[in-house]
Design a protein around this motif. Structure first.
Motif, PDB file in Angstrom:
ATOM      1  N   ALA A 184      81.241  56.038 -31.010  1.00 51.06           N
ATOM      2  CA  ALA A 184      81.129  55.030 -29.954  1.00 51.06           C
ATOM      3  C   ALA A 184      82.359  55.169 -29.081  1.00 51.06           C
ATOM      4  N   ARG A 185      82.139  55.259 -27.792  1.00 54.78           N
ATOM      5  CA  ARG A 185      83.262  55.537 -26.901  1.00 54.78           C
ATOM      6  C   ARG A 185      83.164  54.697 -25.638  1.00 54.78           C
ATOM      7  N   GLY A 186      84.316  54.151 -25.224  1.00 56.29           N
ATOM      8  CA  GLY A 186      84.405  53.503 -23.925  1.00 56.29           C
ATOM      9  C   GLY A 186      83.665  52.188 -23.790  1.00 56.29           C
ATOM     10  N   ARG A 187      83.297  51.556 -24.876  1.00 54.97           N
ATOM     11  CA  ARG A 187      82.621  50.265 -24.794  1.00 54.97           C
ATOM     12  C   ARG A 187      83.475  49.212 -25.478  1.00 54.97           C
ATOM     13  N   PRO A 188      83.453  47.996 -25.008  1.00 53.68           N
ATOM     14  CA  PRO A 188      84.240  46.949 -25.659  1.00 53.68           C
ATOM     15  C   PRO A 188      83.654  46.607 -27.031  1.00 53.68           C
ATOM     16  N   MET A 189      84.531  46.524 -28.011  1.00 48.14           N
ATOM     17  CA  MET A 189      84.146  46.230 -29.390  1.00 48.14           C
ATOM     18  C   MET A 189      85.118  45.223 -29.960  1.00 48.14           C
ATOM     19  N   TYR A 190      84.755  44.651 -31.087  1.00 47.22           N
ATOM     20  CA  TYR A 190      85.662  43.806 -31.855  1.00 47.22           C
ATOM     21  C   TYR A 190      85.264  43.909 -33.312  1.00 47.22           C
ATOM     22  N   MET A 191      86.148  43.451 -34.188  1.00 50.18           N
ATOM     23  CA  MET A 191      85.875  43.463 -35.623  1.00 50.18           C
ATOM     24  C   MET A 191      85.800  42.034 -36.142  1.00 50.18           C
ATOM     25  N   ILE A 192      84.901  41.824 -37.071  1.00 44.41           N
ATOM     26  CA  ILE A 192      84.847  40.584 -37.828  1.00 44.41           C
ATOM     27  C   ILE A 192      85.241  40.950 -39.249  1.00 44.41           C
ATOM     28  N   ILE A 193      86.240  40.263 -39.787  1.00 48.43           N
ATOM     29  CA  ILE A 193      86.811  40.619 -41.083  1.00 48.43           C
ATOM     30  C   ILE A 193      86.739  39.416 -42.014  1.00 48.43           C
ATOM     31  N   GLY A 194      86.267  39.659 -43.218  1.00 45.71           N
ATOM     32  CA  GLY A 194      86.277  38.639 -44.260  1.00 45.71           C
ATOM     33  C   GLY A 194      87.057  39.162 -45.449  1.00 45.71           C
ATOM     34  N   ALA A 195      87.944  38.353 -46.005  1.00 41.96           N
ATOM     35  CA  ALA A 195      88.765  38.796 -47.137  1.00 41.96           C
ATOM     36  C   ALA A 195      88.922  37.636 -48.117  1.00 41.96           C
ATOM     37  N   ASP A 196      88.447  37.833 -49.342  1.00 43.91           N
ATOM     38  CA  ASP A 196      88.548  36.824 -50.396  1.00 43.91           C
ATOM     39  C   ASP A 196      89.361  37.379 -51.553  1.00 43.91           C
ATOM     40  N   ASN A 197      90.319  36.591 -52.045  1.00 43.95           N
ATOM     41  CA  ASN A 197      91.158  36.971 -53.183  1.00 43.95           C
ATOM     42  C   ASN A 197      91.848  38.316 -52.957  1.00 43.95           C
ATOM     43  N   VAL A 198      92.345  38.498 -51.761  1.00 42.41           N
ATOM     44  CA  VAL A 198      92.981  39.744 -51.333  1.00 42.41           C
ATOM     45  C   VAL A 198      94.448  39.450 -51.029  1.00 42.41           C
ATOM     46  N   GLU A 199      95.345  40.264 -51.561  1.00 43.25           N
ATOM     47  CA  GLU A 199      96.755  40.104 -51.219  1.00 43.25           C
ATOM     48  C   GLU A 199      97.088  40.771 -49.884  1.00 43.25           C
ATOM     49  N   ARG A 200      96.489  41.897 -49.632  1.00 42.50           N
ATOM     50  CA  ARG A 200      96.756  42.621 -48.402  1.00 42.50           C
ATOM     51  C   ARG A 200      95.636  43.620 -48.169  1.00 42.50           C
ATOM     52  N   PHE A 201      95.291  43.799 -46.893  1.00 45.65           N
ATOM     53  CA  PHE A 201      94.403  44.891 -46.514  1.00 45.65           C
ATOM     54  C   PHE A 201      94.961  45.560 -45.277  1.00 45.65           C
ATOM     55  N   MET A 202      94.605  46.825 -45.110  1.00 42.49           N
ATOM     56  CA  MET A 202      94.977  47.566 -43.914  1.00 42.49           C
ATOM     57  C   MET A 202      93.749  48.282 -43.396  1.00 42.49           C
ATOM     58  N   ILE A 203      93.511  48.124 -42.112  1.00 41.88           N
ATOM     59  CA  ILE A 203      92.439  48.845 -41.424  1.00 41.88           C
ATOM     60  C   ILE A 203      93.118  49.771 -40.434  1.00 41.88           C
ATOM     61  N   THR A 204      92.809  51.054 -40.500  1.00 42.68           N
ATOM     62  CA  THR A 204      93.356  51.997 -39.535  1.00 42.68           C
ATOM     63  C   THR A 204      92.215  52.603 -38.729  1.00 42.68           C
ATOM     64  N   LEU A 205      92.481  52.849 -37.467  1.00 41.72           N
ATOM     65  CA  LEU A 205      91.564  53.575 -36.592  1.00 41.72           C
ATOM     66  C   LEU A 205      92.250  54.891 -36.283  1.00 41.72           C
ATOM     67  N   GLU A 206      91.544  55.984 -36.526  1.00 38.84           N
ATOM     68  CA  GLU A 206      92.151  57.291 -36.293  1.00 38.84           C
ATOM     69  C   GLU A 206      91.178  58.225 -35.608  1.00 38.84           C
ATOM     70  N   ALA A 207      91.730  59.141 -34.851  1.00 42.11           N
ATOM     71  CA  ALA A 207      90.940  60.128 -34.112  1.00 42.11           C
ATOM     72  C   ALA A 207      91.421  61.519 -34.474  1.00 42.11           C
ATOM     73  N   PRO A 208      90.520  62.493 -34.417  1.00 41.12           N
ATOM     74  CA  PRO A 208      90.936  63.877 -34.657  1.00 41.12           C
ATOM     75  C   PRO A 208      91.989  64.294 -33.626  1.00 41.12           C
ATOM     76  N   THR A 209      92.967  65.051 -34.068  1.00 35.44           N
ATOM     77  CA  THR A 209      94.037  65.481 -33.154  1.00 35.44           C
ATOM     78  C   THR A 209      93.485  66.306 -31.989  1.00 35.44           C
ATOM     79  N   THR A 210      92.328  66.922 -32.161  1.00 41.81           N
ATOM     80  CA  THR A 210      91.744  67.709 -31.063  1.00 41.81           C
ATOM     81  C   THR A 210      91.351  66.831 -29.877  1.00 41.81           C
ATOM     82  N   PHE A 211      91.132  65.514 -30.112  1.00 40.15           N
ATOM     83  CA  PHE A 211      90.754  64.596 -29.033  1.00 40.15           C
ATOM     84  C   PHE A 211      91.951  63.854 -28.445  1.00 40.15           C
ATOM     85  N   VAL A 212      93.071  63.861 -29.141  1.00 36.96           N
ATOM     86  CA  VAL A 212      94.242  63.110 -28.708  1.00 36.96           C
ATOM     87  C   VAL A 212      95.153  64.021 -27.893  1.00 36.96           C
TER      88      VAL A 212
END
Length: 128
Positions: A99-127
């Protein structure tokens, strides 16, 4: 302010639980991340890359058997769920998004979680 068609995560996101097949790119660059201990709705964002990956990592040491993490990426204009992740117990899941060039958002739910990390990454060939 833009409206958010979807406002809460699906209660049963089991269909989103497993990682995709191996990432076919040799290397990638993290271009955004969210690190938290509670859920919510992110601000709107746009990704300029044609293919990218979202990875979620969950940490829960106090009651790992009760830990539950849910996340969906939503197309802001249509309300369509583009991708999702569900993790029960500590661990990681990675999903490829096309998905490219469109507005997006995330909905996140976390129960009994001390920490979470979400990363967004792209192949170096596109960066550049």
């Amino acid at each position: 302010m833009k409206r958010c068609p979807a406002r809460e995560e699906p209660q049963q996101a089991a269909g989103y639980g497993f990682s995709d097949v191996d990432w076919q790119y040799n290397s990638s660059v993290v271009f955004a991340y969210v690190e938290e201990n509670h859920g919510g709705i992110t601000e709107s964002f746009t990704v300029p890359y044609p293919v990218w990956r979202v990875t979620a990592t969950l940490s829960a040491t106090r009651t790992p058997e009760k830990a539950r993490f849910r996340m969906i990426v939503v197309d802001q204009e249509t309300g369509q769920v583009l991708e999702g992740i569900e993790i029960r117990y500590p661990g990681s899941v990675a999903k490829t998004v096309v998905a490219r060039g469109r507005p997006m958002y995330m909905i996140i739910g976390a129960d009994n979680v001390e920490r979470f990390m979400i990363t967004l990454e792209a192949p170096t060939t596109f960066v550049r």
